[in-house]
Design an enzyme around this catalytic site. Structure first.
Site, PDB file in Angstrom:
ATOM      1  N   ASP A 106     -37.248  32.614 -73.402  1.00  0.00           N
ATOM      2  CA  ASP A 106     -38.367  32.494 -72.464  1.00  0.00           C
ATOM      3  C   ASP A 106     -39.401  31.507 -73.013  1.00  0.00           C
ATOM      4  O   ASP A 106     -39.065  30.364 -73.267  1.00  0.00           O
ATOM      5  CB  ASP A 106     -38.939  33.902 -72.206  1.00  0.00           C
ATOM      6  CG  ASP A 106     -39.956  33.943 -71.092  1.00  0.00           C
ATOM      7  OD1 ASP A 106     -39.551  33.875 -69.916  1.00  0.00           O
ATOM      8  OD2 ASP A 106     -41.165  34.034 -71.394  1.00  0.00           O
ATOM      9  N   ARG A 110     -39.135  27.570 -74.787  1.00  0.00           N
ATOM     10  CA  ARG A 110     -39.868  26.343 -74.436  1.00  0.00           C
ATOM     11  C   ARG A 110     -40.529  25.740 -75.674  1.00  0.00           C
ATOM     12  O   ARG A 110     -40.566  24.516 -75.843  1.00  0.00           O
ATOM     13  CB  ARG A 110     -40.883  26.634 -73.333  1.00  0.00           C
ATOM     14  CG  ARG A 110     -40.210  27.165 -72.082  1.00  0.00           C
ATOM     15  CD  ARG A 110     -41.099  27.292 -70.870  1.00  0.00           C
ATOM     16  NE  ARG A 110     -40.334  28.012 -69.847  1.00  0.00           N
ATOM     17  CZ  ARG A 110     -39.354  27.479 -69.118  1.00  0.00           C
ATOM     18  NH1 ARG A 110     -39.051  26.194 -69.261  1.00  0.00           N
ATOM     19  NH2 ARG A 110     -38.692  28.209 -68.230  1.00  0.00           N
ATOM     20  N   HIS A 151     -45.653  34.584 -61.120  1.00  0.00           N
ATOM     21  CA  HIS A 151     -46.645  34.618 -62.197  1.00  0.00           C
ATOM     22  C   HIS A 151     -46.897  33.230 -62.780  1.00  0.00           C
ATOM     23  O   HIS A 151     -47.972  32.978 -63.331  1.00  0.00           O
ATOM     24  CB  HIS A 151     -46.208  35.594 -63.302  1.00  0.00           C
ATOM     25  CG  HIS A 151     -44.914  35.253 -63.962  1.00  0.00           C
ATOM     26  ND1 HIS A 151     -43.695  35.386 -63.330  1.00  0.00           N
ATOM     27  CD2 HIS A 151     -44.638  34.799 -65.210  1.00  0.00           C
ATOM     28  CE1 HIS A 151     -42.730  35.034 -64.163  1.00  0.00           C
ATOM     29  NE2 HIS A 151     -43.269  34.662 -65.293  1.00  0.00           N
ATOM     30  N   HIS A 272     -32.842  38.833 -67.266  1.00  0.00           N
ATOM     31  CA  HIS A 272     -33.593  37.852 -68.052  1.00  0.00           C
ATOM     32  C   HIS A 272     -33.691  38.194 -69.535  1.00  0.00           C
ATOM     33  O   HIS A 272     -33.683  37.310 -70.385  1.00  0.00           O
ATOM     34  CB  HIS A 272     -35.000  37.726 -67.453  1.00  0.00           C
ATOM     35  CG  HIS A 272     -35.931  36.865 -68.232  1.00  0.00           C
ATOM     36  ND1 HIS A 272     -35.706  35.527 -68.457  1.00  0.00           N
ATOM     37  CD2 HIS A 272     -37.109  37.161 -68.858  1.00  0.00           C
ATOM     38  CE1 HIS A 272     -36.709  35.023 -69.164  1.00  0.00           C
ATOM     39  NE2 HIS A 272     -37.565  35.991 -69.428  1.00  0.00           N
TER      40      HIS A 272
END
Length: 292
Positions: A106, A110, A151, A272
């Site tokens: 997640d 990044r 979100h 996820h």
């Protein structure tokens, strides 16, 4: 913490942030970076097994968990993935590791994507869990993406609207983000959920995490544009949940093959949160890829 028996605790000052971490093991160095809205506790089902082969380093990203919360600045660059990646490289250097393998989930993935671009000599192998590149996600966003990842657009609103709303019900937000009211919520260990809630009740954590997303929609996009033609040099493993938004909306393997020279990957039978929903499958995939 009972989840990490035998792991030593450290706090390392990187110059811009003080990073909280746990570590264990004696093998080659392996850095694990968590996602939103979590902390390093998300690795509790994988870290003990990995520590039998690697020296496992489990930090809280700046702004999260028990790491410090430096200011984001007017341009939010204090929570740009470049700054967050630099933290972790400095942490590894302080621990004596100038070259290391890394896994990110997640938001942590990044950060790791940026780290691979900025520090190609330090990252020898990288695994990205359940993401596609930020610029691609924003550039191709449609109703399905915006509905599932609402979100992303809520958290980037100007200070302090999201901060005020989240501070009113931090536990409910954690439960919503983890899907704890739906089927499969039992996959999360109560001790880990308690840790996520404890940290997210801190208004400074809420603000910092909003700054993380604000940076993703601004300074990170500018950095990504500059490096649009730069390919990740190290071997890359891409894992995603077959039931996740990434798995439903994208072809992750094809996408990352445009961004790296050496890519392999697969979907896992979960949503996820791969390390908590499918720990055995995630561990097997990582074990086959990492050098140790």
């Amino acid at each position: 913490m009972a989840l990490f028996e035998g792991f030593a605790e450290r706090r390392i000052d990187t110059g811009e942030a003080v990073i909280n971490l746990r570590m264990a093991g004696n093998g080659p160095p392996l850095l694990l970076l968590h996602g939103y809205p979590q902390t390093h506790a998300m690795w509790h089902r994988l870290a003990p097994a990995l520590a039998r082969r690697f020296t496992v380093v489990l930090p809280d990203l700046r702004g999260y968990g028990d790491s410090s919360k430096p200011p984001g600045g007017d341009d939010h660059a204090g929570y740009g993935k470049r700054a967050m990646a630099d933290d972790q490289v400095r942490v590894m250097e302080e621990l004596g590791f100038t070259r290391f393998q890394a896994v990110g989930h997640d938001r942590g993935a990044r950060v790791l994507h940026r780290m691979c671009l900025d520090y190609p000599d330090q990252v020898t192998r990288a695994a990205l869990l359940d993401i596609v590149p930020t610029a691609l996600a924003y550039g191709t966003a449609d109703q399905a993406f915006a509905t599932a990842y609402f979100h992303w657009f809520f958290l980037i609103q100007r200070h302090d609207l999201p901060e005020r709303l989240l501070a009113a019900a931090p536990d409910a937000w954690i439960e919503r983000m983890l899907g704890l009211s739906g089927a499969g919520s039992e996959v999360f260990a109560p001790e880990a959920v308690a840790e996520y809630k404890r940290c997210f009740r801190n208004p400074a954590t809420i603000h910092a995490s909003c700054e993380d997303y604000r940076a993703a929609a601004s300074t990170d996009l500018a950095d990504d544009e500059e490096d649009a033609d730069t390919r990740i040099a190290c071997p890359l493993l891409v894992l995603w949940g077959g039931k996740s938004v990434v798995g439903r909306l994208y072809d992750p393997l094809a996408i990352w093959k445009e961004k790296a020279a050496d890519v392999r990957g697969q979907a896992l039978p979960c949503g996820h949160f791969l390390p908590e929903e499918a720990p055995e499958e995630t561990l097997a995939a990582l074990g086959a890829f990492l050098e140790g």
